[in-house]
Every structure is written in C-alpha cells, then in structure tokens.
Design a protein around this motif. Sequence first.
Motif, PDB file in Angstrom:
ATOM      1  N   ALA A 248     -17.784  62.271  45.455  1.00 45.75           N
ATOM      2  CA  ALA A 248     -16.802  62.984  46.272  1.00 45.75           C
ATOM      3  C   ALA A 248     -15.449  62.808  45.603  1.00 45.75           C
ATOM      4  O   ALA A 248     -15.059  61.676  45.280  1.00 45.75           O
ATOM      5  CB  ALA A 248     -16.776  62.441  47.699  1.00 45.75           C
ATOM      6  N   PHE A 249     -14.729  63.925  45.375  1.00 45.94           N
ATOM      7  CA  PHE A 249     -13.532  63.872  44.550  1.00 45.94           C
ATOM      8  C   PHE A 249     -12.411  64.706  45.171  1.00 45.94           C
ATOM      9  O   PHE A 249     -12.663  65.753  45.772  1.00 45.94           O
ATOM     10  CB  PHE A 249     -13.826  64.394  43.136  1.00 45.94           C
ATOM     11  CG  PHE A 249     -15.002  63.739  42.483  1.00 45.94           C
ATOM     12  CD1 PHE A 249     -14.874  62.501  41.871  1.00 45.94           C
ATOM     13  CD2 PHE A 249     -16.257  64.342  42.491  1.00 45.94           C
ATOM     14  CE1 PHE A 249     -15.951  61.885  41.273  1.00 45.94           C
ATOM     15  CE2 PHE A 249     -17.343  63.744  41.899  1.00 45.94           C
ATOM     16  CZ  PHE A 249     -17.193  62.501  41.287  1.00 45.94           C
TER      17      PHE A 249
ATOM     18  N   ALA B 298     -25.805  61.421  38.137  1.00 43.13           N
ATOM     19  CA  ALA B 298     -24.467  60.974  37.738  1.00 43.13           C
ATOM     20  C   ALA B 298     -23.523  62.162  37.763  1.00 43.13           C
ATOM     21  O   ALA B 298     -23.932  63.299  37.482  1.00 43.13           O
ATOM     22  CB  ALA B 298     -24.491  60.342  36.343  1.00 43.13           C
ATOM     23  N   CYS B 299     -22.266  61.919  38.102  1.00 44.19           N
ATOM     24  CA  CYS B 299     -21.288  63.003  38.135  1.00 44.19           C
ATOM     25  C   CYS B 299     -19.877  62.424  38.014  1.00 44.19           C
ATOM     26  O   CYS B 299     -19.652  61.245  38.280  1.00 44.19           O
ATOM     27  CB  CYS B 299     -21.413  63.831  39.420  1.00 44.19           C
ATOM     28  SG  CYS B 299     -21.158  62.883  40.937  1.00 44.19           S
ATOM     29  N   ASP B 300     -18.954  63.284  37.602  1.00 39.09           N
ATOM     30  CA  ASP B 300     -17.551  62.911  37.515  1.00 39.09           C
ATOM     31  C   ASP B 300     -16.715  64.181  37.581  1.00 39.09           C
ATOM     32  O   ASP B 300     -17.192  65.281  37.256  1.00 39.09           O
ATOM     33  CB  ASP B 300     -17.263  62.142  36.227  1.00 39.09           C
ATOM     34  CG  ASP B 300     -15.891  61.472  36.257  1.00 39.09           C
ATOM     35  OD1 ASP B 300     -15.365  61.252  37.364  1.00 39.09           O
ATOM     36  OD2 ASP B 300     -15.345  61.180  35.174  1.00 39.09           O
TER      37      ASP B 300
ATOM     38  N   VAL C 228     -22.043  66.791  35.398  1.00 44.12           N
ATOM     39  CA  VAL C 228     -23.164  66.264  36.177  1.00 44.12           C
ATOM     40  C   VAL C 228     -24.311  65.940  35.228  1.00 44.12           C
ATOM     41  O   VAL C 228     -24.508  66.607  34.211  1.00 44.12           O
ATOM     42  CB  VAL C 228     -23.635  67.270  37.252  1.00 44.12           C
ATOM     43  CG1 VAL C 228     -22.618  67.389  38.359  1.00 44.12           C
ATOM     44  CG2 VAL C 228     -23.921  68.630  36.644  1.00 44.12           C
ATOM     45  N   GLY C 229     -25.045  64.886  35.545  1.00 36.75           N
ATOM     46  CA  GLY C 229     -26.231  64.504  34.791  1.00 36.75           C
ATOM     47  C   GLY C 229     -27.423  64.416  35.708  1.00 36.75           C
ATOM     48  O   GLY C 229     -27.304  64.049  36.885  1.00 36.75           O
TER      49      GLY C 229
ATOM     50  N   ALA D  41     -22.135  59.336  33.754  1.00 39.83           N
ATOM     51  CA  ALA D  41     -21.429  60.445  33.104  1.00 39.83           C
ATOM     52  C   ALA D  41     -19.983  60.383  33.540  1.00 39.83           C
ATOM     53  O   ALA D  41     -19.693  60.283  34.740  1.00 39.83           O
ATOM     54  CB  ALA D  41     -22.058  61.792  33.485  1.00 39.83           C
ATOM     55  N   THR D  42     -19.068  60.442  32.583  1.00 41.48           N
ATOM     56  CA  THR D  42     -17.650  60.299  32.920  1.00 41.48           C
ATOM     57  C   THR D  42     -16.779  60.994  31.896  1.00 41.48           C
ATOM     58  O   THR D  42     -17.187  61.218  30.746  1.00 41.48           O
ATOM     59  CB  THR D  42     -17.276  58.804  33.007  1.00 41.48           C
ATOM     60  OG1 THR D  42     -15.926  58.683  33.420  1.00 41.48           O
ATOM     61  CG2 THR D  42     -17.455  58.130  31.669  1.00 41.48           C
TER      62      THR D  42
END
Length: 885
Positions: free
Chosen positions: A192-193, A296-298, A308-309, A339-340
């Motif tokens: 969440a961003f 994974a996500c960033d 996204v992974g 992932a970043t």
Amino acid sequence: MNFRFQNLLGAPYRGGNVTTVDNTLLISPIGNRISVTDLKKSETITLPFQSSSNITRIAASNDGVFLLTVDENNRCLYINLRRRAVLHRITFKKRVGAVKFSPDGALIAVALGKLVQIWRSPGFKKEFFPFELVRTFADCNDKVTSLDWSDNSGYLLAGSKDLAVRLFCLKKVPGLSKAFMFLGHRDAICGAFFGTDKVDKVPRVYTISRDGAIFSWILNNVGEDVEMEDSEPVSPGTPDQNGDGNGDENENVKKRKNVEGDVSDGDDKNGVLLHKGKWELLKKDFFMQAPAKLTACDFHSGLDLVVVGFSSGVFGLYKMPEFTCIHLLSISREKITTATFNDLGNWLTFGCAKLGQLLVWDWKPESYILKQQGHYFDVNCLAYSPDSQLMATGADDNKIKVWTVSSGFCFVTFSEHTNAVTALHFMPNNHCLLSASLDGTVRAWDLFRYRNFRTFTTPSSKQFVSLASDQSGEVICAGTLDSFEIFVWSMKTGRLLDVLSGHEGPVHGLTFSPTNAILASSSWDKSIRLWDVFQGKGVVETFSHTHDVLTVVYRPDGKQLACSTLDGQIYFWDPIDGLLMCTIEGRRDIAGGRLMTDRTSAANSTSGKCFTSLCYSADGNYILAGGKSKYICMYDVADQVLLRRFQITHNLSLDGVLDFLNSKNMTDAGPLNLIDDDNSDTEEGVDNQTRGNASYNLPGALPNKGRPVIQTKCLRIAPTGRSWAAATTEGVLVYSIDDSFIFDPTDLDIDVTPEAVDTALSEDHFDRALILSLRLNEDALIKKCIISVFPADIPAVISSIPTKYLQRLIEAFAELLEKCPHLEFILRWCQELCKVHGNSIQQNSRNLLPALKSLQKAITRTHQDLAETCSSNEYLLRYLCSSSS
C-alpha cells in the motif's frame, strides 16, 4: 594472529527484503549478516557484526546513516551504516512483518503481528533505553504485511492479511477515533503506497493484493468532515485513544506530547490533511498473471511507477495511474521474494531466495547493473589463484564459480559437471583451473576464454573426491571414493598414464611436495602413502595410524607433512626420514555445538570432534584446522599450542551452534523447534532453504527436517599470507589481516617518536627517518618516508635498511603499488631492494614469502590494468591514423 572477518562470498542473497541507499549502495541480508554492494565501484563488503538468526526485514533511513535489521527471533539491531557499528539492540515481542523509517528519520513504524507500533528513532545520545514507544495501533484483524509513510511523516498506511488497508493519523485528532479503511480486495495485501496526482496535486493511494489486483484511490472534498462508516473503532486498550478520559497523564505520554499534539481543523502545518475529505475508489486494474501469486512490489512516488514480482519469476513495470505496462519479463522460474526501486527510480532490484539470485536492472536501456547468483547448496571446496586475486568455489549444485577476491563478485560460472564438485586446483600459470567431480571426470578450464578445454576420464566411471597437480603442471592426479585408486594423467595429451593402487579406503587427500615429484595420499584405511609418480616406483613410504586419515597437506618448504585423523589428532611427519615429529590433540579445541536432536550438551557429545581440512600458512609457522564444528583452530606448529579459535557463526537458525541443552525446549515428542507448526505460513517470511546434500529433500532423510548443520568443509590460505578462506554452511568466509593501524613496535626506545621522524625528514636525513618509522611500525609514517625520498637517493637509503625490516618494507611497497599514483617511483624502490638485498631475501625466503607474494600480486594487477589501457590506446591511435589518411 590478527585475522578478522572481511567478506562473505558464495551467497549474494538468501531471503528477506533489500533496500538501496544513496542510489548506488545496495543493502541485502545474507543469512544473519548484512552485505553492502557499491554498484558504482562494483565492490561488495559484508558488515562485521552478526544477528542471532537469519535476518528477515531491513530498513534504512532516507539519509543513509542508520540501518535497522530484524531477525527470525524478533531481535533488532540499530546500526550506524557509515561507521559499520551496532548502536542499539531491542527484542520485539511478536514476529515483525514489516518495518520502515519515516521520511524525516525521526520515527520507525514496526508491524508486530496485528499491531502497528510507532517508535522514536534512537540517535547518538546515550540513553538508558533509547527506543521509545510513541503509539500503538490495534485496528487490524490479521497480520500486517506492508507499511508506507506519507511525505510529511504524519500518516501511515498499513496493509494486512485481513484484505484491508488502513490509514492511520499519527497525531491525535479531536473526534477522530477510527482509522479509514480501503476495502474491496479479495486476497492478502502485499503493498500500500501513497502517491500524488502530478496534474491536480491531489493525494492518491495505491493498494496491491496477492491475487494481482491494484486499486487506485483518490482524495476528494478535502477539508469537509466526513463520517467514515466503513471504519472500525480502534481498540480502547491502548492509552493513545483515551486522551479525553481522565486527566492523569503518565510520564511517557508527556514525552510524546509533540507527536500526539492535537490537530485542529484549521491547523494545516503539514500540508493536506489526509484524514479529512473522502477517499474514493478511482479504478481497479489487474496484472493478469494467474495462477501465479504476487509476491513482491514497490512504488516510486516521483515517477509514478509500480514494479511487481510474481511467484512464477515474472516481473512487471507499470506507469500509474494509467496502468501502462512498460516491461513484462521473466528472470527465473522461481518466486521473486523482493523487488524495489532505488531513489532515482532508474534501477530495479530483484531477489530470488531459492536461487540465491540478486539482480539490479536499469529499465530504460534494458541492461544489467548487477547479476549475481550464489551456490544452491553447500560449498564443498575452494582454491586461491597463485597471485591471490581470484578464488574458485565448487559445490553440490554441480557448478564452479570464480570470484574476484577484492570486489567479492563472481564473474564466470562453469556448469558442465553433472554431479557435485569435490576438489579444485589452480595451475601455476594462473590461467587454468582444474576440478574433480563425483560424475567421474576431471576437467581443465581456460580462464581466458572461459571454456572447458580438456576432460580427463577413466575406462570405467569413478567418483573423484581429491585432486592434485605437480609444480610443473605436467601431471594431474585424482583420488577416488569407490575404487580406492589414484589416477594419473598427462596435462598436455590428456592420456591416462598410470593407476596407483594400494589404498583400501576412499582417498580423500592428495598433495604434491612443493620441492619434488613425491605425491602424498591419505585414505580412510588409516594410512598415508608417498608415491614416486615420475620414476614409476610406486609406494615409497607408508605412514600408519590408529584411526582413519581424513586429509593430508605439505608444508610450503616440503620438509613436513601434516594429517588429521578421526580421533581428533593432528600428526606431523618428516617425509624425508619417515619419522613422526610431533602431534597435536585437538578434540577439546574443536568441540563445540550440539545438534537439535542431541540429548546431551556439546561438551559430552562424541560426534564431530575431528578435523576434516588442514592448511599451512605461507611461511609454515602455523596451521589452520576445521571440521564438523562451529570453530576453526589456529595452531603454532613449533610449540604445538592453540593460538586462536575462530567461531565462524552465531546464527541460531543453523544447527550445531548452541553448546548447552535447555530442558525447557525438550518435550516428550522431541525438541520444541522441530515440532511441525500447522499455522506456519512460508509466504510471508523467508522460505527455509535446504542447503547441503540433495538427499535432504527426501522425506525422513534427516531427523531435524533438513535444518543446515554448521561445519567447515575446506580451508585455504592465500599465497600472499594476508588472508584465508573457509567453505562453510554459511558460505565462503574470508578473513584477512586488518588494514587499520595496530600499535606493534619492533624496536622502540625513548628517542623513537613521530616527532623524531618529522625532524629527520625536515633535515633530509631520509635513511634515519625511514628506519625510525619502521621501528615505530606505523603504516602512515612508513609510506610518508618512502614518498619523501628523492629518486637519486633511493639506492643509498635502501643500503642502510637492516635485514630485519625488509618484510615490513616489502609490505609497504605492495600497498603503495595498489593505491599510490607514483608507479615508476615505487617500482624503482623495488628494483633497488632486489639489487641490494637479493642475497638476504633468498636466505630468508621462507619468512619473506607472504610479503613477496603480496608484492607480486600488486605488480601483476597493475600490469594487467596498464596492459588493457595501452591496448585500448594503441587501437585508438591506429584508428585515428587510418581515418586521418
């Protein structure tokens, strides 16, 4: 004696999240250690401290000064990254699912199970308890999986496995007792961003769930009081929500007054009030990667990019809020665990814990910045190149990797072997590597063209476990596990020359004498045999023992032979006269560490108390010994005394680290840690990687569920004598002599001072100044005196140097060659040293060998760098000349 941990090779990444600092520093966990990779300089280092178990979460402050690490035991380290020092420690009460610094660095958000805690970030000031709990939010109904701060550090987004994302306001707001909830997802929240509309400057929120859905939210009607019907009340148990109750404020509440201060409707010091207005769902988008799960996500708020992974190894890069796919690629077939973005948003970092893979990808030119992958299973063997610049490792994953020791990077991987690699050996020319494997082949590798140019085989398939080559490189020998024979090949023709028979057990040790063509072999048949390979005389000498011989090694001068046996003894033999010189009892020294299934403490355990790997130092004065233990022992050969014990790890995630038996952890069903937990969820944390033998994957193969057991399989000292490496369960640990100054004067009296050195230099007495600095043994002063000498005075100064200071002077030349720009000047020093003290160097070659190897390494590296530059300039000049004509 002054060896300290320097680096960890063979495993760039093993799980947890990674982060970037200052755009070019990549920080990643490796087991219970932290690796820092400088992507600009192409160098990697491992921080010297350890956590108590495998690290699962890390977070760095925006200024890159502080680093926070949390391990599997919920123990947290607060680190000054630039000083590489641990400042504070704290243990959380529950498992940490996420941790993040606020943008201003003053606060730390920690997700503890269902709770979200806000802690004040400790500074440099000494306090009795530096961590101060500011607020606790208990709204979530399941584990919190993601956290994100607003730009002004006033709000926090928390995503949970209860399919909801909650917006928390850090400061107390009159009438606001509920956290706003972003609902609608059908799977656990992965990210969440906060974002901002670049046109209207309206706040946005992006929520991402594990099923591959991304929701875009926008804030409307800013400033109006909106009753949030979908929100749930905050738990009344925490003191934060009871501000309007009784007037008794305790001391902690008073200290937090500046954080929990009231925010009135007209008070807008921090920009837009996100708790005012109405959040609306703008759109729903889907990544369409089913049945793969999003792992994974960033989000990069400056560029509005989402990465996204997925569990299938696919990653995607999307432009928001349009949801435009920029890239959709696959990097492996295994789950992407992290992932970043970096700070600028031009580099993407991906990690795959199962493969030990770490990638940094520049998405604009579509090129790799970093591509590293460790060994999938334990490293069995390693070898240093003759100039100590390269290191080769072989493992149970059938692969051979060659690493640059100075940078810590792997630059080539050989995967032609079809079974575990058991032995490695560098040829004297430095450009050829030999490997032995259980697949029945011995292969020779060209390190110029990176190819397998020769394969040595036998008439029938054998399993090779040991390897050796003579000093000339003409003969290759390999010992077998099954037929107990030693095979001899010609390096030039690849033909099988001879088969040496006589052993009655596996031949696990092979080594050639450094001074002649005598081959020494050790076997489990309780004997060491010496073979004359070139004369064809067969067995020359046999040394019998009372227990199985596990390994054998020659001293660098060839006048001593050391071997270890199953009863924990180290025997030293005179290979010329065939006499036993001395023995070392090592059972008590190597004893340490108990398995989880052991019912006794480590002191009463009978397993593993023997050395499986030995290695002499470059001068032969001491010997390193390691085995199935958490310790590596260093012995003085002349006095047969233990000089030092190195504990290779404190990682409690590995078996064999604890010494004592805790009865509280023992139950009728066995050790508490080995009882299956039906509620465990491997999706959230780091998957337990089964490392070691492939049979660990078979059901019931190990009583401890395949938990890795700490041990040392191979030890090697660099030819320069400045470092040594150990192949362990954790990876390849590299120890080196500390570069920082340690006060160790060689000949000190009241007149030998730094002021005296400066006075001699000011009076142009360079010979006296250099001798005084050598007596002080201070690195900076020695280099200062060397640089201050005029080129014409070098021969006179060299002639005045006593023989006992030659080793320190050669070491100083080696360090200056690597860092000093005055190349010709330092080479002239070296030339004059060889001219004046050539006989002394030859007479003391054994003691000076490590320093001479260091000098050779520095000259070779400088020569290689200059050769590449000169070749490039030569081709450029040719091109310019041809184009101008």
